[in-house]
Write an enzyme that holds these catalytic residues in place. Structure first.
Site, short mmCIF file in Angstrom:
data_model
loop_
_atom_site.label_atom_id
_atom_site.label_comp_id
_atom_site.label_asym_id
_atom_site.label_seq_id
_atom_site.Cartn_x
_atom_site.Cartn_y
_atom_site.Cartn_z
CG HIS A 407 40.08 39.12 36.43
ND1 HIS A 407 41.27 38.70 35.85
CD2 HIS A 407 39.69 40.21 35.72
CE1 HIS A 407 41.57 39.52 34.85
NE2 HIS A 407 40.63 40.45 34.74
CB CYS A 408 41.08 33.51 38.83
SG CYS A 408 42.32 34.56 39.57
CG MET A 409 36.81 31.00 39.22
SD MET A 409 35.47 30.51 40.33
CE MET A 409 34.81 32.11 40.80
#
Length: 420
Positions: A407-409
């Protein structure tokens, strides 16, 4: 080719957390991560140095798996290369990054001249990878460079490396039909929004096609900090925003007011969280796995207090009220669901804490019921599969050292709505 052309012409916008992911921006590991050392990684917000070659391999594998699912994946180094090849784009970035407060008055012209001499690809790599006094050619530096090297050593940065560009989710976030240009919390990330904003302003794929709801990286937002890991446009006009270590109440209220003024959202649900490194954003403890299924870290999420902003006829343009139900029930109600299926990051207290540290709750959906997750969180991935979720694993040994998962990437640029 016809499919790619069709995707490029699709209107930008993210209308859910789980609808078909159409277009996403990522940033591959590179020179900035080769700058990480045991002595500076804490300042640069990483818990350890990376084995960069393996991180590149694992990131490429993640990108390929997204493409295999029909996602148009665009990479930040490539977008930035094409942006700085445009004279106006190059000038705008250098005007905003090569400034006396960052570089020092005696080196502004010299550094600007050096950067202007680089090819577009080398300039893009340098803007993300940084410029140390060791990199800077003697011919460009003069006496000021000698002073800096003498006083601070060869690892002093004239432009800082930006290893956290790996986590593209935070710098900008698409909320329904527009985007916020975020003001990031830690100094190590303050330069990132300039680069992303330049892409939206000048790159031919985006120029003139982007609605900006909030944010201007060329000015100081003070205490109003916002990071995309805290922001989720979940559908039906609702937006979740975590009040976290890195996203402030000042920013949340401004974003809510801007969305309401432009009729881009109907409700902003604020998730009041503890300010912890291991739970720095909402998406580190809570993500969607399907239209009616969420994965969460119960030790944090069960203690989240929910508040809701709605439009109001007053000077601020909004009103805030506390939601009396538990956070997960508030989210379900906002989507018109009786309840959400909940998968908790599993095991005993030791396993739950380890899984949380390893971004076990940080899923990103390719489509409803299909998620990408780190391979190392085997227990939680098994629980998801038992719930009927298709889990596509990616290697997290190196990529997760900055405390971020799939999700962060990913910065979704186009994602379909879900019919709730």
């Amino acid at each position: 080719m016809a499919k790619q052309a069709s995707e490029s012409n699709r209107a930008f916008g993210v209308h859910s957390e789980v609808g078909q992911l159409r277009k996403v921006m990522v940033c591959s590991p590179g020179r900035a991560h080769q700058r990480l050392t045991p002595s500076n990684c804490d300042t640069l917000l990483f818990d350890d140095v990376l084995w960069v070659e393996n991180a590149k391999r694992d990131h490429f594998d993640f990108v390929q798996k997204m493409r295999d699912r029909g996602v148009d994946v665009v990479e930040m180094h490539n977008l930035l290369t094409e942006t700085v090849a445009i004279p106006e784009g190059r000038k705008w970035i250098l005007d905003n990054q090569v400034v006396p407060d960052q570089v020092g008055l005696g080196l502004v012209d010299e550094l600007r001249g050096y950067l202007e001499s680089l090819t577009p690809r080398d300039l893009a790599e340098t803007l993300i990878g940084g410029v140390s006094t060791h990199d800077f050619p003697d011919a460009h530096g003069g006496e000021m460079l000698k002073l800096v090297r003498e006083a601070a050593g060869m690892t002093e940065y004239l432009l800082p490396p930006l290893p956290n560009t790996l986590y593209t989710r935070d710098t900008t976030c698409w909320i329904y039909g527009g985007v916020t240009l975020n003001s990031l919390y830690w100094p190590a990330r303050h330069e990132e929004p300039i680069l992303a904003t330049a892409i939206y302003k000048f790159h031919p794929d985006f120029a003139g096609k982007v609605n900006v709801w909030w944010g201007d990286p060329t000015r100081d937002h003070g205490l109003a900090t916002l990071e995309g890991g805290d922001v989720m446009p979940i559908g039906k006009g609702n937006v979740l925003i975590g009040l976290s270590e890195r996203t402030s109440r000042q920013a949340i209220s401004q974003v809510a007011a801007a969305l309401f003024k432009k009729k881009a959202a109907e409700r902003v649900i604020v998730a009041a969280m503890p300010k912890l490194r291991a739970a720095m954003h909402l998406d580190t403890v809570f993500t969607f796995a399907d239209r009616d299924c969420v994965l969460l870290y119960p030790d944090i999420v069960n203690n989240i207090a929910a508040f809701s902003y709605r439009p109001a006829d007053n000077s601020a343009g909004l009103e805030l009220r506390k939601d009396e139900k538990p956070f997960v029930d508030v989210v379900a109600e906002a989507l018109g669901l009786k309840k959400l299926r909940v998968v908790e990051t599993g095991g005993n207290a030791y396993m739950r804490e380890r899984t949380q540290w390893d971004s076990g709750a940080n899923l990103v959906c390719a489509s409803p019921g299909v998620v990408f997750a780190y391979d190392r969180n085997t227990y939680t991935n098994t629980l998801l599969r038992k719930e009927g979720i298709e889990v596509i694993t990616i290697v997290g040994a190196e990529l997760g050292r900055g405390r971020g998962g799939g999700h962060c990437m990913t910065c979704p640029i186009t994602r379909d709505a879900v019919d709730y």
